[in-house]
Design a protein around this motif. Structure first.
Motif: not given
Length: 82
Positions: A4-11
């Motif tokens: 799974t790749e996160l869409a909101n990594r920075e957050e």
């Protein structure tokens, strides 16, 4: 959450990267010149290089960069940090 790749990594990193409990041991990946930590708890399985690569991965000896963005060191130089 494997692969799974996160869409909101920075957050996500801003909110919980210090709270992630990761294994102390680095697991070397076959390609890319980097190694990653797995999470301590086995009830949540992730693919570190896709989930939070900047928090869970680092360039290995002989490579430089950050997270999974690693390149080989120039000739006559060496990164021995891990």
């Amino acid at each position: 959450m494997t692969n799974t790749e996160l869409a909101n990594r920075e957050e996500t990193m801003a909110n919980c990267s210090e709270e992630l409990q990761m294994e102390e041991m680095w697991i070397t990946r076959q390609t890319g010149g980097y190694s990653c930590h797995d999470l301590v708890g086995r009830n949540l399985r992730v693919t570190p290089e896709q989930f939070l690569p900047d928090a869970m991965c680092a360039c290995g000896p002989g490579h430089f960069g950050a997270g999974t963005n690693c390149s080989k060191c120039p000739k006559d130089t060496f990164n021995d940090q891990m």
